[in-house]
Design a protein around this motif. Sequence first.
Motif, mmCIF file in Angstrom:
data_model
loop_
_atom_site.group_PDB
_atom_site.id
_atom_site.type_symbol
_atom_site.label_atom_id
_atom_site.label_comp_id
_atom_site.label_asym_id
_atom_site.label_seq_id
_atom_site.Cartn_x
_atom_site.Cartn_y
_atom_site.Cartn_z
ATOM 1 N N ILE A 312 0.981 -1.282 -0.099
ATOM 2 C CA ILE A 312 -0.118 -0.264 0.007
ATOM 3 C C ILE A 312 0.309 1.293 0.160
ATOM 4 N N SER A 313 1.982 0.790 -0.281
ATOM 5 C CA SER A 313 3.040 2.020 0.226
ATOM 6 C C SER A 313 3.226 2.962 -1.735
ATOM 7 N N PHE A 314 3.425 3.532 -2.458
ATOM 8 C CA PHE A 314 4.091 4.663 -2.972
ATOM 9 C C PHE A 314 4.959 5.601 -2.905
ATOM 10 N N GLN A 315 5.637 5.878 -1.713
ATOM 11 C CA GLN A 315 7.176 6.146 -2.048
ATOM 12 C C GLN A 315 7.343 5.848 -1.041
ATOM 13 N N ASN A 316 9.354 5.786 -0.834
ATOM 14 C CA ASN A 316 9.880 5.047 -0.505
ATOM 15 C C ASN A 316 11.013 6.931 0.561
ATOM 16 N N SER A 317 11.723 5.509 1.409
ATOM 17 C CA SER A 317 12.283 6.276 2.262
ATOM 18 C C SER A 317 13.471 7.331 1.420
ATOM 19 N N GLU A 318 14.192 6.694 0.596
ATOM 20 C CA GLU A 318 15.159 7.398 -0.553
ATOM 21 C C GLU A 318 14.116 8.176 -1.479
ATOM 22 N N HIS A 319 13.648 9.167 -1.513
ATOM 23 C CA HIS A 319 12.413 9.216 -2.893
ATOM 24 C C HIS A 319 12.659 9.359 -3.830
ATOM 25 N N ARG A 320 13.076 7.883 -4.239
ATOM 26 C CA ARG A 320 13.516 7.795 -5.660
ATOM 27 C C ARG A 320 11.956 7.072 -6.501
ATOM 28 N N ARG A 321 12.266 7.110 -7.442
ATOM 29 C CA ARG A 321 10.860 6.868 -8.771
ATOM 30 C C ARG A 321 10.514 4.911 -7.709
ATOM 31 N N THR A 322 11.345 4.020 -8.297
ATOM 32 C CA THR A 322 11.401 2.981 -7.983
ATOM 33 C C THR A 322 12.521 2.244 -7.020
ATOM 34 N N GLU A 323 12.293 0.748 -6.531
ATOM 35 C CA GLU A 323 13.698 0.674 -6.379
ATOM 36 C C GLU A 323 13.460 -0.560 -7.518
ATOM 37 N N THR A 361 16.619 -16.573 -11.048
ATOM 38 C CA THR A 361 16.170 -15.321 -10.677
ATOM 39 C C THR A 361 14.468 -14.788 -10.935
ATOM 40 N N TYR A 362 15.026 -14.117 -9.976
ATOM 41 C CA TYR A 362 13.856 -13.231 -9.877
ATOM 42 C C TYR A 362 13.900 -11.272 -9.626
ATOM 43 N N GLU A 363 13.143 -10.379 -10.482
ATOM 44 C CA GLU A 363 13.613 -8.995 -10.419
ATOM 45 C C GLU A 363 12.082 -8.178 -10.546
ATOM 46 N N THR A 364 12.717 -7.197 -10.148
ATOM 47 C CA THR A 364 10.875 -6.382 -10.063
ATOM 48 C C THR A 364 11.154 -4.546 -9.943
ATOM 49 N N GLU A 365 10.411 -4.275 -10.216
ATOM 50 C CA GLU A 365 10.805 -2.889 -9.597
ATOM 51 C C GLU A 365 9.697 -2.463 -8.648
ATOM 52 N N VAL A 366 9.732 -2.143 -7.413
ATOM 53 C CA VAL A 366 8.996 -1.076 -7.083
ATOM 54 C C VAL A 366 8.608 -0.004 -5.841
ATOM 55 N N PHE A 367 7.210 0.548 -5.930
ATOM 56 C CA PHE A 367 7.900 1.879 -5.184
ATOM 57 C C PHE A 367 8.335 1.466 -4.663
ATOM 58 N N ASP A 368 8.861 0.995 -2.872
ATOM 59 C CA ASP A 368 8.597 0.725 -1.257
ATOM 60 C C ASP A 368 9.210 -0.463 -1.093
ATOM 61 N N ALA A 369 10.125 -1.551 -1.698
ATOM 62 C CA ALA A 369 11.180 -2.490 -1.750
ATOM 63 C C ALA A 369 11.214 -3.000 -0.441
ATOM 64 N N ASN A 370 10.951 -1.827 0.484
ATOM 65 C CA ASN A 370 10.968 -2.418 1.972
ATOM 66 C C ASN A 370 9.427 -3.510 2.547
ATOM 67 N N GLU A 371 7.966 -3.311 1.567
ATOM 68 C CA GLU A 371 7.611 -3.937 1.920
ATOM 69 C C GLU A 371 7.536 -5.640 1.593
ATOM 70 N N ALA A 385 21.840 -14.652 -3.325
ATOM 71 C CA ALA A 385 21.794 -13.549 -2.982
ATOM 72 C C ALA A 385 20.852 -13.096 -3.402
ATOM 73 N N LEU A 386 21.367 -11.418 -2.686
ATOM 74 C CA LEU A 386 19.877 -11.054 -3.222
ATOM 75 C C LEU A 386 20.294 -9.411 -2.658
ATOM 76 N N GLU A 387 20.075 -8.933 -3.941
ATOM 77 C CA GLU A 387 20.189 -7.188 -4.232
ATOM 78 C C GLU A 387 18.850 -6.512 -4.434
ATOM 79 N N SER A 388 19.133 -4.838 -3.921
ATOM 80 C CA SER A 388 18.700 -3.894 -4.022
ATOM 81 C C SER A 388 19.109 -2.636 -3.840
ATOM 82 N N ASP A 389 18.534 -1.532 -4.793
ATOM 83 C CA ASP A 389 18.659 0.125 -4.582
ATOM 84 C C ASP A 389 18.083 0.068 -3.035
ATOM 85 N N SER A 390 17.515 -0.087 -2.578
ATOM 86 C CA SER A 390 17.145 0.269 -1.144
ATOM 87 C C SER A 390 17.573 -0.326 -0.100
ATOM 88 N N ARG A 391 18.785 0.082 0.118
ATOM 89 C CA ARG A 391 19.414 0.922 1.753
ATOM 90 C C ARG A 391 19.117 -0.329 2.839
#
Length: 411
Positions: A312-323, A361-371, A385-391
């Motif tokens: 239900i989140s449409f934004q992330n803490s690092e203000h990216r468009r998507t992660e 591998t599974y890859e996706t782009e989401v607004f808030d990867a933490n969800e 392995a797990l790789e993400s833009d979201s620190r």
Amino acid sequence: MSEFKELIKSFSKSREYVRDFFVYGFKTREEFGGWSGRTYDNERRRLESWLSGFVRQEYCGKEKNIYLSVDSNSLDTNPLYRVWKAKSFTDNDIMLHFYILDYLERFGAQTADKITDGILSEYGFVFDVQTVRRKCNQYAKEGILEKERGGKEIWYRSRPSFFKMLYSHPGLGNAVKLYQLFSPLGIVGNTIMENAELSNDLFWVKHNFFVHTLEDEILLLILSAMHQEKTVLLTVKSTRTDNLKKAEGVPLKIFSSTRTGRRYVVLYFLKRKHFVSVRLDAVKAVELKDSYPDFRAFRGKLEKNQKKAWGISFQNSEHRRTEHVKMTLHIHEDSEAFIVNRLKREGKGGKVLRIAPDTFTYETEVFDANEMLPWIRTFLGRIVALESDSRRLNALFERDFWAMYQMYCKE
């Protein structure tokens, strides 16, 4: 000292207490902050009266904890509906209710003046004509009476009995039985069943979120605003600090979590010009405001953005468009094809690729990867392995991984 009364004028205070007892429970008298001890005692006594078969007590030392224990798997209706039926009324309210309905049923369509005179002549009670007119207008608004203008006068008449139709169409009764147990605003179906002396002997729901009914008053106002394409001003109580704040926006959609049972309203937040989700159980009041001409345009924009929302989140803490999230898994192709199918089924459009024998591998782009973290955790033991833009996602996953290692693997 004010006398204790089981019936209530305002539902909002009781709603918070019932929710606390039902959802959280195991609280002592002192742990219910924000209310006096006398208020706690009154609300507890009401709760024990309304839901006597579901109230449990436990002692922790010398402190008594009160909580509600409800097994939805064994119930044919929602016991929390009883809370809605405890609204107080005056003697005149209840008398006028039956006099108006009985008089119109006997004598057909009448004006407010004739109803007032008829109540005096037939039942021997005097009411002010303005009081009768207000009550008739209220019932017409609620659908109990029909209202039409004839010349300079307004006439009121009884509506055709719904219960006659209910008895003549057995399938309709079955639909009401299912509706009252499963649907939002199910209190309507439960009231119909109670008045028609019907009992639910067909349907049970194994996992049902009974607490939803406590939010239905708020939900109805928000749905009305959506139907009328209006903005709303919400009074929201923070679930962390208990502070009240105002939020004005355009209500566009209701989301419901199948995992936690929580319901959310998605607003286009006018002040910050972005979408935001607000928990319905945190909303204390709703005020309908002005019509919003771009309502449908923003509804369409929400539908597009929803494809990139994991929850239900449409934004992330690092203000990216998507992660971006990429997960590499070791899966035995011969015996664990169901895991690959699950990735495709639950992955919300993410790409699943076979990059080597028994490796995907599974890859996706989401607004808030933490969800995604609760879902990602279910693949522990297979994740290479797990790789993400979201620190934040990376840090939380690493923390959880090492906690599991310390618990199960380290000697």
